[in-house]
Design an enzyme around this catalytic site. Structure first.
Site, PDB file in Angstrom:
ATOM      1  N   SER A   1      41.051  49.225  40.903  1.00 37.66           N
ATOM      2  CA  SER A   1      40.716  49.876  42.162  1.00 37.66           C
ATOM      3  C   SER A   1      41.616  50.800  42.651  1.00 37.66           C
ATOM      4  O   SER A   1      41.333  51.368  44.055  1.00 37.66           O
ATOM      5  CB  SER A   1      40.448  48.536  43.024  1.00 37.66           C
ATOM      6  OG  SER A   1      39.421  48.041  42.920  1.00 37.66           O
TER       7      SER A   1
ATOM      8  N   SER B   1      37.625  49.910  44.118  1.00 38.10           N
ATOM      9  CA  SER B   1      37.324  49.556  45.300  1.00 38.10           C
ATOM     10  C   SER B   1      38.035  50.226  46.437  1.00 38.10           C
ATOM     11  O   SER B   1      37.748  50.468  47.537  1.00 38.10           O
ATOM     12  CB  SER B   1      37.464  48.073  45.759  1.00 38.10           C
ATOM     13  OG  SER B   1      38.849  47.806  45.684  1.00 38.10           O
TER      14      SER B   1
ATOM     15  N   LYS C   1      44.345  50.380  53.710  1.00 39.86           N
ATOM     16  CA  LYS C   1      43.085  49.884  53.241  1.00 39.86           C
ATOM     17  C   LYS C   1      42.732  48.873  53.968  1.00 39.86           C
ATOM     18  O   LYS C   1      43.708  48.057  54.274  1.00 39.86           O
ATOM     19  CB  LYS C   1      43.195  49.438  51.740  1.00 39.86           C
ATOM     20  CG  LYS C   1      42.117  49.083  50.925  1.00 39.86           C
ATOM     21  CD  LYS C   1      42.238  48.746  49.376  1.00 39.86           C
ATOM     22  CE  LYS C   1      41.097  48.083  48.824  1.00 39.86           C
ATOM     23  NZ  LYS C   1      41.061  47.995  47.429  1.00 39.86           N
TER      24      LYS C   1
HETATM   25  N1  GLN Z   1      35.862  47.437  39.779  1.00 39.28           N
HETATM   26  C1  GLN Z   1      36.555  46.324  39.563  1.00 39.28           C
HETATM   27  C2  GLN Z   1      35.766  45.033  40.364  1.00 39.28           C
HETATM   28  O1  GLN Z   1      34.662  45.293  40.726  1.00 39.28           O
HETATM   29  C3  GLN Z   1      37.713  46.187  40.025  1.00 39.28           C
HETATM   30  C4  GLN Z   1      38.066  46.023  41.546  1.00 39.28           C
HETATM   31  C5  GLN Z   1      39.168  45.885  42.005  1.00 39.28           C
HETATM   32  O2  GLN Z   1      40.197  46.479  41.324  1.00 39.28           O
HETATM   33  N2  GLN Z   1      39.494  45.508  43.117  1.00 39.28           N
HETATM   34  O3  GLN Z   1      36.095  43.713  39.915  1.00 39.28           O
END
Ligand code: GLN
EC number: 6.3.5.7
Length: 503
Positions: A183, A159, A79
């Site tokens: 995410s 994400s 990532k």
């Molecule tokens: N979807 C969540 C956010 O937008 C979680 C993102 C994440 O876990 N990095 O904050």
């Protein structure tokens, strides 16, 4: 010969060890597949040389009769939130364009030390903020899955959507993800793969671009539970460079895998049965019905594996999402203050501009709209006049949520819930409505706020043939219990569906 890209982490590791194929053959096969899959937009940078160098080292070690490292011959995707020495790292934001780290994150270093090679840097939501991969500055990632009879592009989740798309499409046997509020788990659920977020502190955050430091955790995403266990063993462990890193030995999770759940009590939290009314929020009711049926099947599978099923209550669940969307932006507003045009990446220095103007111009040009929204919310909730009303209050709620879980552990050992309230949605379907997007995290943020280990495994397909995930949440440090319950589901769900290649 079989297509080597059909193999997962364990099968590749074992095949390289036994000499069934060489590590270079494996790396070559994946490198070709990555290069061909441009339509998915899963990779921001391809690093075939890195993958091939690691493969050559594995083959040479075997030829020289040396003991092979735990991940020798296994190529993975990284990532783009993890800093990689000499390889561009942007967190999918314009503001970090041109940033080439001079150091390696602890997580990536540990994976290379274990013998893995890197196929490339994976696209993601910008600074890990998002649930659909539509906030990347470098274009949406597309899920390899499609609805039948439709070529509308679907979200791979976010994400870690580059990671989920790449693993689901067979571009890599495993990938790293990070999870702040879901995410790793939600993209795994959307694409029919597995992913685990360990207990907060198991994986070092050093060299990982920070979003919300009290929540961020790295973890693996892969095709099955065993592969997740193998990768997590390589990633976890104490790191003196991260003050929140836990000084504990890494358990042998792979060795401890067992789908026999006799003696295990599985809690079913009543508050996760969102009926779509009462709280004024707009849930996708059809999606909830579908995920409800999969949840019920999951309960039956765990019972069949010998577990005792108990109902539990987590009364503060409905406050988790609002608390998360105060705490995470608050921490983000502070963490992202460092991107000012002085030290990293982009610098926008208008003619005759002073220092303040440069900061403002750089940040205006460099951050995407969702990142700006979070910085503004975060700055607001931390401001002198509103700190107590929002931030302090959210921290209190966080404590209550953690306490809910502590009470639940008095009567159960793991919890089973859905991972997300629906299957993957189409790109564009929710991007105009941030609240609808945030609702995706409703089942994942409570365990993030409590720092607990949690995993998503595929539970089945919905009516449209799209994957649905089941989430297992465990006690602090009980990744083994989480993995074992995940394995019990995997052994019974018979989830073999794969997306039809169109890319
Ligand atoms: N979807 C969540 C956010 O937008 C979680 C993102 C994440 O876990 N990095 O904050």
């Amino acid at each position: 010969m079989t297509d080597l890209t059909e193999l997962g982490v364990a099968a590749i590791r074992d095949g390289v060890r036994s000499g069934a194929f060489s590590a270079v053959e494996v790396a070559d096969a994946f490198v070709v597949k990555v290069a061909k899959a441009k339509h998915l937009n899963a990779f921001l940078v391809e690093t075939p040389d890195h993958a091939l160098a690691a493969a050559r080292a594995a083959d040479a070690a075997r030829a020289g009769g040396q003991t092979l490292k735990p991940l020798a011959g296994v190529p993975i995707g990284m990532k783009d939130l993890f800093c990689t020495k000499g390889v561009a790292t942007t967190a999918a934001s314009h503001i970090l364009e041109g940033f080439v780290p001079t150091y390696e994150s602890t997580i990536s270093q540990k994976l290379w030390d274990a013998g893995a090679g890197m196929l490339g840097k994976l696209n993601m939501d910008q600074f890990a903020m998002g649930s659909s991969n539509e906030t990347s500055a470098f274009g949406n990632v597309i899920s390899p899955w499609r609805r039948p009879g439709s070529d509308a592009p679907l979200a791979p989740g976010g994400s870690s959507g580059g990671s989920s798309s790449a693993v689901a499409a067979g571009l890599c046997p495993g990938a790293t993800g990070t999870d702040t509020g879901g995410s790793i788990r939600q993209p795994a659920a959307f694409t029919g793969i597995s992913g685990i977020k360990p207990t907060y502190g198991r994986c070092s955050r050093w060299g990982t671009i920070a979003f919300a430091s009290s929540l961020d955790q790295a973890g693996p995403m892969a095709r099955d539970v065993r592969d997740c266990a193998i990768l997590l063993e390589a990633m976890a462990g104490f790191d003196a460079k991260d003050a929140t890193s836990l000084q504990l030995d890494v358990p042998r999770w792979e060795q401890g895998l067992s789908g026999d759940l006799r003696g295990v009590r599985v809690g079913i939290p009543r508050e996760y049965r969102f009926e779509g009314s009462g709280d004024g929020l707009n849930y996708d009711l059809e999606g909830l019905a579908s995920i409800g049926a999969t949840w019920k099947a999951g309960i039956d599978w765990l019972r069949d594996a010998g577990a005792e099923i108990v109902e539990v209550s987590l009364p503060h669940t409905k406050y988790a999402l609002p608390a998360y969307y105060i705490i995470a932006p608050a921490e983000a507003s502070s963490n992202l203050a460092r991107y000012d045009g002085v030290r990293y990446g982009l610098r926008d220095l208008p003619e005759g501009a002073g220092l303040q103007d440069m900061y403002a111009a750089t940040r205006a040009a460099g951050f995407g709209p969702e990142v700006k929204r979070r910085i503004m919310i975060g700055t607001y909730v931390l401001s002198a006049g509103f700190y107590d009303a929002y931030y302090t209050q959210a921290q209190k709620v966080r404590t209550l949520i953690a306490r809910d879980f502590e009470r639940a552990w008095e009567t159960c050992d793991v919890l089973l819930t859905p991972t997300a309230p629906s299957a993957a949605f189409a790109l564009g379907e929710k991007s105009a409505d941030p609240i609808a997007m945030y609702l995706n995290d409703v089942f994942t943020v409570p365990s993030s706020l409590a720092g607990l280990p949690a995993m998503s495994v595929p539970g089945g397909l919905d009516k449209q043939g799209l994957p649905l995930g089941l989430q297992i949440i465990g006690k602090p440090l009980d990744e083994q219990g989480v993995l074992n319950a995940g394995l019990a589901i995997e052994q019974r769900a018979g989830f073999v569906a794969r997306p039809q290649a169109w890319w």
